[in-house]
Write a protein that holds these residues in place. Structure first.
Motif, mmCIF file in Angstrom:
data_model
loop_
_atom_site.group_PDB
_atom_site.id
_atom_site.type_symbol
_atom_site.label_atom_id
_atom_site.label_comp_id
_atom_site.label_asym_id
_atom_site.label_seq_id
_atom_site.Cartn_x
_atom_site.Cartn_y
_atom_site.Cartn_z
ATOM 1 N N VAL A 1 23.316 24.724 -32.302
ATOM 2 C CA VAL A 1 22.866 25.825 -32.670
ATOM 3 C C VAL A 1 23.578 26.815 -31.444
ATOM 4 C CG1 VAL A 1 20.646 27.500 -32.229
ATOM 5 C CG2 VAL A 1 20.713 25.121 -33.532
ATOM 6 N N THR B 1 13.054 27.571 -39.218
ATOM 7 C CA THR B 1 13.301 26.181 -39.681
ATOM 8 C C THR B 1 12.501 25.262 -38.911
ATOM 9 O OG1 THR B 1 15.191 25.823 -37.855
ATOM 10 C CG2 THR B 1 16.042 26.557 -40.089
ATOM 11 N N ARG C 1 20.082 32.749 -32.409
ATOM 12 C CA ARG C 1 19.438 31.471 -32.483
ATOM 13 C C ARG C 1 17.847 31.604 -32.688
ATOM 14 N NH1 ARG C 1 22.253 30.072 -26.574
ATOM 15 N NH2 ARG C 1 24.455 30.036 -27.360
ATOM 16 N N SER D 1 25.922 30.364 -32.586
ATOM 17 C CA SER D 1 25.736 31.451 -32.492
ATOM 18 C C SER D 1 27.139 32.198 -31.942
ATOM 19 C CB SER D 1 24.777 31.803 -31.467
ATOM 20 O OG SER D 1 24.798 31.289 -30.282
ATOM 21 N N LEU E 1 17.249 31.551 -36.562
ATOM 22 C CA LEU E 1 17.235 30.310 -36.951
ATOM 23 C C LEU E 1 16.180 29.291 -36.755
ATOM 24 C CD1 LEU E 1 19.109 28.265 -38.363
ATOM 25 C CD2 LEU E 1 20.257 27.900 -36.202
#
Length: 251
Positions: free
Chosen positions: A180, A158, A151, A184, A154
């Motif tokens: 999200v 972003t 997580r 995961s 990511l």
């Protein structure tokens, strides 16, 4: 009485062994040092005969723990190392020193815990997957970022906002935060299913699926294969190794 330590990347698990695996396991975050609450607990302990540890948390925490055990009890920590062979267990890595000692100890414990082939998933800071046949042959494994690391990576790469959220009962989501969170867990669960099915084909019988690590319980709702959670799997393996050494010494 022995003090057994499992020093992971993030957490330290410990327990006392009096002729068997620890009845009670304590967990603390070590932050590459010795937590004060751990020292407070150890101040109340009677002097153990030995302190035996598995360490993948790095040199600084190992050094700090060693100073504490010498100060409290005059004992050095005995750090266990991965071996190519232990009883019937044979790891697949040609260079045993490159196979994490925590993964090795989990294999040792799993081979003792179940008679069938087993897929061992350690869901910690990193998520590791190891496949073990019933006769003790380790086929190999895989490593992925764990739930929180997946997580975090990511979100770091972003512009997705950091929304604290846990997935719903569905394997998909209708908002970004839950998407999200669910992604995961579903990624690790999907890989678990794929490896489980491949192991079942090779073993020609349904294997055991053993989950351990700090996020093991979080994975259970996403799993579509029968699984058991063994939080102290590495400590159980540590006890088996020490017991095996003592039996050989007596023999």
């Amino acid at each position: 009485m022995m003090l057994l330590l499992d020093i992971g990347n993030t957490n330290l698990r410990w327990g006392l062994s009096d002729g068997g695996p620890p009845d009670e396991v304590r967990v603390v975050r070590h932050c590459a040092a010795v937590p004060l609450d751990l020292l407070a607990d150890w101040e109340r302990l009677n002097t153990p005969e030995r302190v035996v540890a598995s360490n993948v948390g790095g040199a600084s925490v190992a050094t700090a723990i060693g100073r504490a055990t010498r100060a409290y009890w005059g004992l050095d920590v005995e750090f266990v190392q991965t071996r190519a062979h232990f009883g019937a267990l044979r790891i697949a890595y040609p260079a045993p020193e490159r196979f994490g000692v925590d993964r090795w100890l989990a294999l040792v414990a799993a081979h003792r815990l179940v008679p069938e082939a087993a897929l061992i998933v350690d869901a910690g800071t990193a998520a590791t997957f190891d496949l073990l046949l019933a006769d003790g042959r380790h086929l190999g494994g895989l490593i992925l970022p764990g739930v929180e690391m997946m997580r975090a990576s990511l979100l770091a790469g972003t512009l997705i906002p950091r929304i604290a959220s846990e997935p719903t009962d569905e394997p998909w989501a209708v908002d970004t935060g839950p998407a999200v969170a669910a992604g995961s867990l579903q990624a690790l669960a999907a890989l678990t299913t794929r490896l489980y099915d491949r192991l079942e084909q090779q073993a020609q019988t349904p294997p055991a699926l053993i989950l351990t690590g700090g996020d093991a319980e979080r994975l259970i709702p996403a799993m579509d294969r029968p699984a058991q959670v063994v939080p102290d799997l590495v400590l159980r393996g540590l006890f088996e190794v020490v017991s095996g050494e003592e039996a050989q010494a007596v023999g």
